[in-house]
Design a protein around this motif. Structure first.
Motif, PDB file in Angstrom:
ATOM      1  N   UNK A 273       0.837  -1.198   0.000  1.00 44.31           N
ATOM      2  CA  UNK A 273       0.000   0.000   0.000  1.00 44.31           C
ATOM      3  C   UNK A 273       0.870   1.244   0.000  1.00 44.31           C
ATOM      4  N   UNK A 274       0.468   2.233  -0.751  1.00 45.10           N
ATOM      5  CA  UNK A 274       1.211   3.485  -0.793  1.00 45.10           C
ATOM      6  C   UNK A 274       0.994   4.185  -2.117  1.00 45.10           C
ATOM      7  N   UNK A 275       1.299   5.477  -2.130  1.00 49.41           N
ATOM      8  CA  UNK A 275       1.104   6.278  -3.334  1.00 49.41           C
ATOM      9  C   UNK A 275       2.236   7.279  -3.447  1.00 49.41           C
ATOM     10  N   UNK A 276       2.768   7.402  -4.653  1.00 53.11           N
ATOM     11  CA  UNK A 276       3.843   8.357  -4.903  1.00 53.11           C
ATOM     12  C   UNK A 276       3.229   9.711  -5.216  1.00 53.11           C
ATOM     13  N   UNK A 277       3.496  10.700  -4.349  1.00 54.49           N
ATOM     14  CA  UNK A 277       2.957  12.040  -4.547  1.00 54.49           C
ATOM     15  C   UNK A 277       4.097  13.044  -4.595  1.00 54.49           C
ATOM     16  N   UNK A 278       3.876  14.107  -5.357  1.00 56.23           N
ATOM     17  CA  UNK A 278       4.862  15.169  -5.445  1.00 56.23           C
ATOM     18  C   UNK A 278       4.722  16.118  -4.258  1.00 56.23           C
ATOM     19  N   UNK A 279       5.856  16.561  -3.741  1.00 56.24           N
ATOM     20  CA  UNK A 279       5.844  17.560  -2.688  1.00 56.24           C
ATOM     21  C   UNK A 279       5.610  18.937  -3.294  1.00 56.24           C
ATOM     22  N   UNK A 280       4.834  19.746  -2.596  1.00 65.12           N
ATOM     23  CA  UNK A 280       4.644  21.120  -3.059  1.00 65.12           C
ATOM     24  C   UNK A 280       5.913  21.938  -2.900  1.00 65.12           C
ATOM     25  N   UNK A 281       6.618  21.723  -1.800  1.00 61.66           N
ATOM     26  CA  UNK A 281       7.861  22.443  -1.546  1.00 61.66           C
ATOM     27  C   UNK A 281       8.658  21.695  -0.479  1.00 61.66           C
ATOM     28  N   UNK A 282       9.932  22.013  -0.404  1.00 68.13           N
ATOM     29  CA  UNK A 282      10.805  21.438   0.603  1.00 68.13           C
ATOM     30  C   UNK A 282      10.926  22.381   1.795  1.00 68.13           C
ATOM     31  N   UNK A 283      11.121  21.838   2.995  1.00 70.02           N
ATOM     32  CA  UNK A 283      11.382  22.715   4.136  1.00 70.02           C
ATOM     33  C   UNK A 283      12.710  23.430   3.942  1.00 70.02           C
ATOM     34  N   UNK A 284      12.913  24.571   4.566  1.00 75.49           N
ATOM     35  CA  UNK A 284      14.187  25.293   4.406  1.00 75.49           C
ATOM     36  C   UNK A 284      15.374  24.432   4.813  1.00 75.49           C
ATOM     37  N   UNK A 285      16.480  24.599   4.099  1.00 78.57           N
ATOM     38  CA  UNK A 285      17.675  23.816   4.395  1.00 78.57           C
ATOM     39  C   UNK A 285      18.184  24.094   5.807  1.00 78.57           C
ATOM     40  N   UNK A 286      18.058  25.350   6.253  1.00 80.32           N
ATOM     41  CA  UNK A 286      18.530  25.688   7.600  1.00 80.32           C
ATOM     42  C   UNK A 286      17.748  24.929   8.669  1.00 80.32           C
ATOM     43  N   UNK A 287      16.455  24.715   8.423  1.00 79.32           N
ATOM     44  CA  UNK A 287      15.645  23.950   9.383  1.00 79.32           C
ATOM     45  C   UNK A 287      16.141  22.519   9.494  1.00 79.32           C
ATOM     46  N   UNK A 288      16.465  21.910   8.352  1.00 78.88           N
ATOM     47  CA  UNK A 288      16.973  20.535   8.359  1.00 78.88           C
ATOM     48  C   UNK A 288      18.367  20.471   8.984  1.00 78.88           C
ATOM     49  N   UNK A 289      19.174  21.512   8.745  1.00 79.06           N
ATOM     50  CA  UNK A 289      20.503  21.555   9.338  1.00 79.06           C
ATOM     51  C   UNK A 289      20.421  21.576  10.863  1.00 79.06           C
ATOM     52  N   UNK A 290      19.469  22.324  11.374  1.00 81.15           N
ATOM     53  CA  UNK A 290      19.309  22.400  12.834  1.00 81.15           C
ATOM     54  C   UNK A 290      18.946  21.047  13.429  1.00 81.15           C
ATOM     55  N   UNK A 291      18.231  20.243  12.662  1.00 81.87           N
ATOM     56  CA  UNK A 291      17.816  18.924  13.165  1.00 81.87           C
ATOM     57  C   UNK A 291      18.967  17.926  13.192  1.00 81.87           C
ATOM     58  N   UNK A 292      20.076  18.241  12.517  1.00 83.28           N
ATOM     59  CA  UNK A 292      21.215  17.331  12.532  1.00 83.28           C
ATOM     60  C   UNK A 292      21.791  17.163  13.931  1.00 83.28           C
ATOM     61  N   UNK A 293      21.608  18.178  14.772  1.00 84.11           N
ATOM     62  CA  UNK A 293      22.131  18.077  16.136  1.00 84.11           C
ATOM     63  C   UNK A 293      21.431  16.985  16.938  1.00 84.11           C
ATOM     64  N   UNK A 294      20.273  16.514  16.440  1.00 87.24           N
ATOM     65  CA  UNK A 294      19.541  15.458  17.125  1.00 87.24           C
ATOM     66  C   UNK A 294      19.892  14.072  16.587  1.00 87.24           C
ATOM     67  N   UNK A 295      20.845  14.014  15.655  1.00 89.39           N
ATOM     68  CA  UNK A 295      21.244  12.724  15.093  1.00 89.39           C
ATOM     69  C   UNK A 295      22.021  11.916  16.121  1.00 89.39           C
ATOM     70  N   UNK A 296      21.748  10.621  16.238  1.00 91.75           N
ATOM     71  CA  UNK A 296      22.467   9.794  17.221  1.00 91.75           C
ATOM     72  C   UNK A 296      23.981   9.790  17.034  1.00 91.75           C
ATOM     73  N   UNK A 297      24.463   9.991  15.802  1.00 86.19           N
ATOM     74  CA  UNK A 297      25.912  10.012  15.590  1.00 86.19           C
ATOM     75  C   UNK A 297      26.558  11.182  16.311  1.00 86.19           C
ATOM     76  N   UNK A 298      25.874  12.337  16.311  1.00 87.44           N
ATOM     77  CA  UNK A 298      26.400  13.504  17.020  1.00 87.44           C
ATOM     78  C   UNK A 298      26.409  13.243  18.514  1.00 87.44           C
ATOM     79  N   UNK A 299      25.307  12.701  19.044  1.00 90.65           N
ATOM     80  CA  UNK A 299      25.249  12.384  20.471  1.00 90.65           C
ATOM     81  C   UNK A 299      26.307  11.341  20.848  1.00 90.65           C
ATOM     82  N   UNK A 300      26.547  10.408  19.939  1.00 99.08           N
ATOM     83  CA  UNK A 300      27.557   9.382  20.205  1.00 99.08           C
ATOM     84  C   UNK A 300      28.924  10.022  20.423  1.00 99.08           C
TER      85      UNK A 300
END
Length: 297
Positions: free
Chosen positions: A144-171
């Motif tokens: 089950x599932x459907x391939x849909x196009x995204x209207x837009x991507x979140x800002x790159x800076x927002x995704x960069x900020x989330x990298x601090x929550x990556x387990x590799x960084x915490x490790x």
């Protein structure tokens, strides 16, 4: 001994209990190190869990994409068969030569081969997904599932900020704490710990005995634990570079993936809004003109 002190009966015996008194908080430092080791194990586990989630999601989406490719290939094969029937009718009435019918038959064969190839690819993707789930094969006919196009991507800076929550960084952050705590412990190990002894001395020759107490302190004349201390310093430096390299690798992978998705999204939106409508219109008009005998094969 000699004379009255000779023989095993006159031998003195000494029973001692020794206790090392650790200085500089060494016990607490070892407990801190053990706690950091436990955290490292947890972060390693979360890294593996995240990698597994990513692998499952990627494989799941690839199965959905393979299913849609099979549907598309099936439709193209039906179109090729319909086109072959149309050519056959025109050949029978003398509008086209048998050579054109052979060319149309080749299109049908190619469409059948494409469909077979896409079905084989779907079968491989289903096996990959089943293997990740610990199964020999999928029990469902369709994922089950459907391939849909995204209207837009979140800002790159927002995704960069989330990298601090990556387990590799915490490790690596925990690795730095562990290395620093180990370095502190190795420095403390250069300070000798006194040993307190308490016991009882038995003196059979004198028919007497006495309690014995002593305090000893090792002299670190030839061993200041310098080798272990230098090794601990190197590990602190390695952990700092490890965190930096892990952060740079994650940022690099994110930037590359973001740019790739951004370009693909722009192309797909152009296909959907401009190319596909024009292609559908052209196909409709050409098919109509061909059926009316206005175009050759």
């Amino acid at each position: 001994g000699r004379d009255e002190l000779s023989g095993a009966i006159s031998a003195e015996s000494l029973f001692l209990i020794n206790q090392t008194l650790e200085l500089s908080g060494k016990r607490k430092k070892r407990m801190n190190i053990a706690g950091y080791k436990h955290e490292l194990v947890l972060w390693d586990y979360r890294e593996h869990v995240l990698d597994l989630y990513s692998q499952v999601a990627t494989t799941y989406v690839s199965v959905i994409a393979a299913q849609q490719n099979v549907l598309l290939s099936t439709e193209l094969m039906h179109l090729a068969e319909q086109f072959h029937e149309t050519i056959n009718k025109r050949v029978q009435i003398g509008g086209l030569s048998p050579i054109d019918l052979s060319r149309a038959k080749i299109q049908v064969i190619n469409a059948e081969l494409d469909l077979k190839r896409d079905r084989n690819e779907l079968a491989k993707k289903r096996i990959e997904l089943a293997t990740i789930w610990g199964k020999q094969e999928l029990k469902v006919d369709e994922v089950a599932g459907e391939m849909k196009l995204l209207n837009s991507l979140p800002p790159l800076t927002t995704l960069m900020d989330k990298l601090t929550q990556n387990p590799k960084i915490f490790h690596w952050q925990t690795e730095k704490k562990y290395s620093s705590a180990n370095y502190t412990l190795e420095k403390s190990n250069a300070i000798p710990d006194p040993v307190v002894s308490l016991g009882y001395r038995n003196m059979p020759a004198e028919d007497n005995g006495a309690f014995v107490a002593s305090v000893s302190l090792p002299l670190p004349l030839f061993d200041r634990n310098s080798g272990a201390t230098m090794s601990a310093i190197q590990k602190v430096s390695q952990s700092e570079w490890g965190e930096y390299n892990a952060r740079m690798d994650l940022e690099k992978d994110l930037r590359i993936a973001y740019q790739s998705v951004e370009v693909n999204l722009s192309e797909l939106n152009s296909y959907e809004s401009e190319l596909l409508p024009e292609a559908k219109y052209a196909f409709k008009e050409i098919s109509k003109g061909y059926n009316d005998g206005k175009f050759d094969f």
